[in-house]
Write an enzyme that holds these catalytic residues in place. Structure first.
Site, mmCIF file in Angstrom:
data_model
loop_
_atom_site.group_PDB
_atom_site.id
_atom_site.type_symbol
_atom_site.label_atom_id
_atom_site.label_comp_id
_atom_site.label_asym_id
_atom_site.label_seq_id
_atom_site.Cartn_x
_atom_site.Cartn_y
_atom_site.Cartn_z
ATOM 1 N N ASP A 104 -16.607 -4.232 -0.889
ATOM 2 C CA ASP A 104 -15.425 -3.379 -0.869
ATOM 3 C C ASP A 104 -14.734 -3.469 -2.221
ATOM 4 O OD1 ASP A 104 -13.133 -1.990 -0.362
ATOM 5 O OD2 ASP A 104 -12.529 -3.164 1.374
ATOM 6 N N ARG A 137 -9.832 -12.986 -2.175
ATOM 7 C CA ARG A 137 -9.256 -11.951 -3.033
ATOM 8 C C ARG A 137 -8.425 -12.650 -4.094
ATOM 9 N NH1 ARG A 137 -7.539 -7.447 1.618
ATOM 10 N NH2 ARG A 137 -9.659 -7.149 2.440
ATOM 11 N N GLN A 162 -10.224 -11.994 8.917
ATOM 12 C CA GLN A 162 -9.897 -10.910 9.829
ATOM 13 C C GLN A 162 -11.085 -10.607 10.740
ATOM 14 O OE1 GLN A 162 -8.842 -7.761 7.052
ATOM 15 N NE2 GLN A 162 -10.863 -6.867 7.128
ATOM 16 N N ASP A 188 -2.339 2.391 8.806
ATOM 17 C CA ASP A 188 -2.049 0.973 8.985
ATOM 18 C C ASP A 188 -1.158 0.776 10.204
ATOM 19 O OD1 ASP A 188 -3.439 0.406 6.662
ATOM 20 O OD2 ASP A 188 -1.642 0.240 5.408
ATOM 21 N N GLU A 219 2.181 -5.746 8.456
ATOM 22 C CA GLU A 219 0.930 -5.003 8.634
ATOM 23 C C GLU A 219 -0.126 -5.943 9.191
ATOM 24 O OE1 GLU A 219 -2.777 -3.343 6.097
ATOM 25 O OE2 GLU A 219 -0.846 -3.359 5.056
ATOM 26 N N SER A 262 -5.512 -2.442 9.142
ATOM 27 C CA SER A 262 -5.807 -1.219 8.407
ATOM 28 C C SER A 262 -7.073 -0.643 9.019
ATOM 29 C CB SER A 262 -6.008 -1.512 6.918
ATOM 30 O OG SER A 262 -6.367 -0.345 6.211
#
Length: 336
Positions: free
Chosen positions: A58, A111, A126, A237, A250, A253
């Protein structure tokens, strides 16, 4: 330290460290069963690393640096995944899934360029899920019904957690308010996207903000999205109002994925047509890959929300700036 760190006045965790660890496992056990039943999903294994240059990783907003390394016995380099948005669609094709069937997996990623704060960590965990759909299901109505199913699974898990741990029994609002990013900009033209998210979620409790990725009338984007997985006209989202953080949180997504038409349009907008060299993109363009809907549901963020925690580091082990650790400790926030 991130300028975004929020320190709730008088904060104290409602659970001990040991209770927190037990509760995290309980949430993950309950929610996985709930979401797999709600969306008809099978659990599958997924990669932590992929080959560099494969086109499977991604690209997020296209500027984040991936963690890469060489391998002793294999030519080329590998990359730690940033998400599994593309891999999942390939997996559905390889495993022979049909419309109405799908998969979910535990996704762990790094990340390295994320700014750390109450809800952001360089370690991402996740539930990534993906489901095969028909072309007739590529609609707002189908997207909304799927969102409602995800929210029902969250609300159900919260009720179960509240029964086991009554000190964190505040309910989740199950009714979802739907709004597009353009409607949100029209409503609050002088606010930033984050300010708009906070205002609309505070008013409605549970919100799905739709159509993220493309430019608004103002010329600005609500938020960035890679051009080659979500269809920007059919994504969004999920936000829940977080009383502890006094802010919108949030948790997911998700969206209907690109077909051959939206892929070509979005790659052109981003000047990324060179990605058509990759097998993943070619297989969308020629109709080999199935049409899908999918998304990610943050495991640590869900645990934060349901256990009424002030920092994501209270429900996951990661690395934090030392001054953030010190500030949190001074304010009753114990990072794992």
């Amino acid at each position: 330290m991130s300028k975004g760190l929020y320190l709730p006045e008088g904060y104290e965790s409602k659970l001990t460290l040991r209770e927190t660890q037990h509760a995290i496992k309980y949430i993950k056990d309950v929610f996985q069963q709930a979401i797999s039943f709600a969306l008809t999903l099978d659990r599958v294994s997924a990669p932590l690393i992929v080959r560099k240059g494969s086109g499977i990783n991604d690209d997020l907003n296209g500027v984040e640096r991936k963690v890469d390394f060489d391998i002793k016995e294999i030519d080329g380099e590998a990359e730690v995944v940033q998400s599994l948005a593309k891999w999942k669609r390939m997996a559905l094709y390889r495993y022979g899934y049909e419309p109405g069937e799908g998969i979910y997996t535990d996704m762990n990623a790094i990340r390295r360029d994320d700014d750390t704060d109450n809800t952001h960590s360089i370690f991402v965990d996740q539930w990534d899920w993906e489901k095969v759909i028909t072309r007739e299901q590529r609609t707002f109505e189908f997207l909304k019904e799927t969102v409602k199913s995800v929210v029902k699974a969250v609300a159900y898990t919260k009720r179960k957690v509240g029964l086991r741990y009554p000190v964190v029994a505040s309910p989740i609002k199950e009714e979802v308010f739907f709004i597009t990013t353009q409607e949100l900009e029209d409503m609050y033209p002088d606010k930033t996207p984050k300010e708009r998210e906070r205002l609309i979620t505070k008013e409605h409790g549970t919100v799905f903000i739709m159509q993220i990725g493309g430019a608004l009338k103002s010329g600005e984007k609500h938020d960035g999205r890679a051009p080659d997985y979500d269809d920007w006209s059919l994504n969004g989202d999920i936000f829940f109002w977080d009383e502890v953080l006094d802010n919108a949180l949030e948790v997911s997504s998700m969206g209907i994925r690109v077909d051959e038409k939206s892929l070509a349009e979005q790659l052109k907008i981003c000047g990324a047509e060179d990605r058509m060299q990759y097998d993943y993109h070619k297989m969308i363009a020629d109709g080999t890959l199935p049409l899908t809907i999918g998304g990610g549901i943050g495991q640590s963020r869900l645990c934060m929300l349901l256990l009424e925690k002030a920092h994501i580091g209270e429900v996951q082990s990661s690395i934090w700036p030392q001054d953030m650790i010190d500030k949190c400790a001074e304010n009753g926030i114990v990072l794992l």
